[in-house]
Design a protein around this motif. Sequence first.
Motif, PDB file in Angstrom:
ATOM      1  N   LYS A   1       0.606  -7.977   5.551  1.00 34.13           N
ATOM      2  CA  LYS A   1       0.761  -8.054   4.415  1.00 34.13           C
ATOM      3  C   LYS A   1      -0.379  -7.542   3.295  1.00 34.13           C
ATOM      4  O   LYS A   1      -0.036  -7.571   2.062  1.00 34.13           O
ATOM      5  CB  LYS A   1       1.393  -9.304   3.676  1.00 34.13           C
ATOM      6  CG  LYS A   1       2.855  -9.530   4.386  1.00 34.13           C
ATOM      7  CD  LYS A   1       3.467 -10.804   3.800  1.00 34.13           C
ATOM      8  CE  LYS A   1       4.866 -11.359   4.367  1.00 34.13           C
ATOM      9  NZ  LYS A   1       4.834 -12.588   4.202  1.00 34.13           N
ATOM     10  N   GLN A   2      -1.422  -7.497   3.875  1.00 38.86           N
ATOM     11  CA  GLN A   2      -2.937  -7.156   3.002  1.00 38.86           C
ATOM     12  C   GLN A   2      -2.670  -5.810   2.658  1.00 38.86           C
ATOM     13  O   GLN A   2      -2.274  -5.004   3.474  1.00 38.86           O
ATOM     14  CB  GLN A   2      -3.917  -7.854   3.852  1.00 38.86           C
ATOM     15  CG  GLN A   2      -3.828  -9.239   4.237  1.00 38.86           C
ATOM     16  CD  GLN A   2      -3.580 -10.101   2.880  1.00 38.86           C
ATOM     17  OE1 GLN A   2      -4.386  -9.957   1.912  1.00 38.86           O
ATOM     18  NE2 GLN A   2      -2.819 -10.990   3.094  1.00 38.86           N
ATOM     19  N   PRO A   3      -3.641  -5.412   1.578  1.00 38.48           N
ATOM     20  CA  PRO A   3      -3.874  -3.980   1.431  1.00 38.48           C
ATOM     21  C   PRO A   3      -4.209  -3.124   2.605  1.00 38.48           C
ATOM     22  O   PRO A   3      -5.376  -3.694   3.428  1.00 38.48           O
ATOM     23  CB  PRO A   3      -4.686  -3.959   0.307  1.00 38.48           C
ATOM     24  CG  PRO A   3      -4.733  -5.492  -0.221  1.00 38.48           C
ATOM     25  CD  PRO A   3      -4.267  -6.416   0.650  1.00 38.48           C
ATOM     26  N   GLN A   4      -3.774  -2.291   3.006  1.00 33.20           N
ATOM     27  CA  GLN A   4      -4.343  -1.586   4.118  1.00 33.20           C
ATOM     28  C   GLN A   4      -3.973  -2.139   5.494  1.00 33.20           C
ATOM     29  O   GLN A   4      -4.750  -1.749   6.462  1.00 33.20           O
ATOM     30  CB  GLN A   4      -5.732  -0.755   4.078  1.00 33.20           C
ATOM     31  CG  GLN A   4      -5.879   0.004   2.716  1.00 33.20           C
ATOM     32  CD  GLN A   4      -7.313   0.470   2.470  1.00 33.20           C
ATOM     33  OE1 GLN A   4      -8.214   0.186   3.233  1.00 33.20           O
ATOM     34  NE2 GLN A   4      -7.503   1.289   1.544  1.00 33.20           N
ATOM     35  N   GLN A   5      -3.488  -3.279   5.637  1.00 34.65           N
ATOM     36  CA  GLN A   5      -3.094  -3.964   6.679  1.00 34.65           C
ATOM     37  C   GLN A   5      -4.340  -4.735   7.569  1.00 34.65           C
ATOM     38  O   GLN A   5      -4.484  -4.237   8.648  1.00 34.65           O
ATOM     39  CB  GLN A   5      -2.380  -3.314   7.613  1.00 34.65           C
ATOM     40  CG  GLN A   5      -0.886  -3.002   6.887  1.00 34.65           C
ATOM     41  CD  GLN A   5       0.211  -2.881   8.056  1.00 34.65           C
ATOM     42  OE1 GLN A   5      -0.004  -2.174   8.936  1.00 34.65           O
ATOM     43  NE2 GLN A   5       1.462  -3.138   7.490  1.00 34.65           N
TER      44      GLN A   5
END
Length: 193
Positions: free
Chosen positions: A20-24
Amino acid sequence: DEGEDFWPKRYAIWGRLVAKQPQQIAYSIIDSKAIGRFMPPVFAGVKANSIQELAEKIGLDAKTLCHTVDEFNRACVKGTFNHTVLDDCTTQNIVPNKTHWAVPLDRPPFYAYALKPGITFTYLGLKVEDDAAVRFNNKASRNLFVAGEMMAGNVLGQGYTAGVGMSIGTTFGRIAGKNAARYALSQGVEHEC
Ligand SMILES: Cc1cc2nc3c(=O)[nH]c(=O)nc-3n(C[C@H](O)[C@H](O)[C@H](O)COP(=O)(O)OP(=O)(O)OC[C@H]3O[C@@H](n4cnc5c(N)ncnc54)[C@H](O)[C@@H]3O)c2cc1C
């Protein structure tokens, strides 16, 4: 909460959070006190003599990372560190609190390990019952059996605990093999070994 429980019970949950984080991508950051306290990582990680340098090396905003680490360090409540039990080293007044194994990141060198999600299960597969025979329209096939990853969805609807993959493969592999052999023998197939 990285310290909620031992890693085999948690890593599937971390994977989802990282996804779920930016750029996984997420980073696990340790200081030199942690070396030798966990399984040696496959990858070397990024090493630096300060958090600022570490941030620059992994491409994070140095001011933000220094602030986050300072905040974490200040929140650590002194306890008796023991990585083999759910110890009493916690943080206070940060969100989320780390509930075990919280010790300040203060002894250089520091290391960062990139974490990225991968697929262990799709949770999909062929429908079976405990005989490992594939179901077509809820009817057991006489001669098609399946085990492991291809039928994991029958056992795991969601989530994961360590060892389940191998357990399903071994248990259903044995059942499927036995039932396939029984069918082959019933058809007059000769033994070759
Ligand atoms: C990163 C990761 C970590 C894991 N860690 C653990 C763990 O710690 N403990 C645990 O219990 N489980 C773990 N698992 C899960 C476990 O590895 C799998 O559940 C298990 O290996 C599945 O075995 P399998 O024989 O069912 O399938 P696979 O090992 O996927 O075997 C399927 C085989 O079929 C072959 N194949 C595919 N299509 C064809 C075709 N058309 N013709 C011929 N061959 C074909 C593939 O090449 C492959 O060799 C992990 C999985 C991953 C991805």
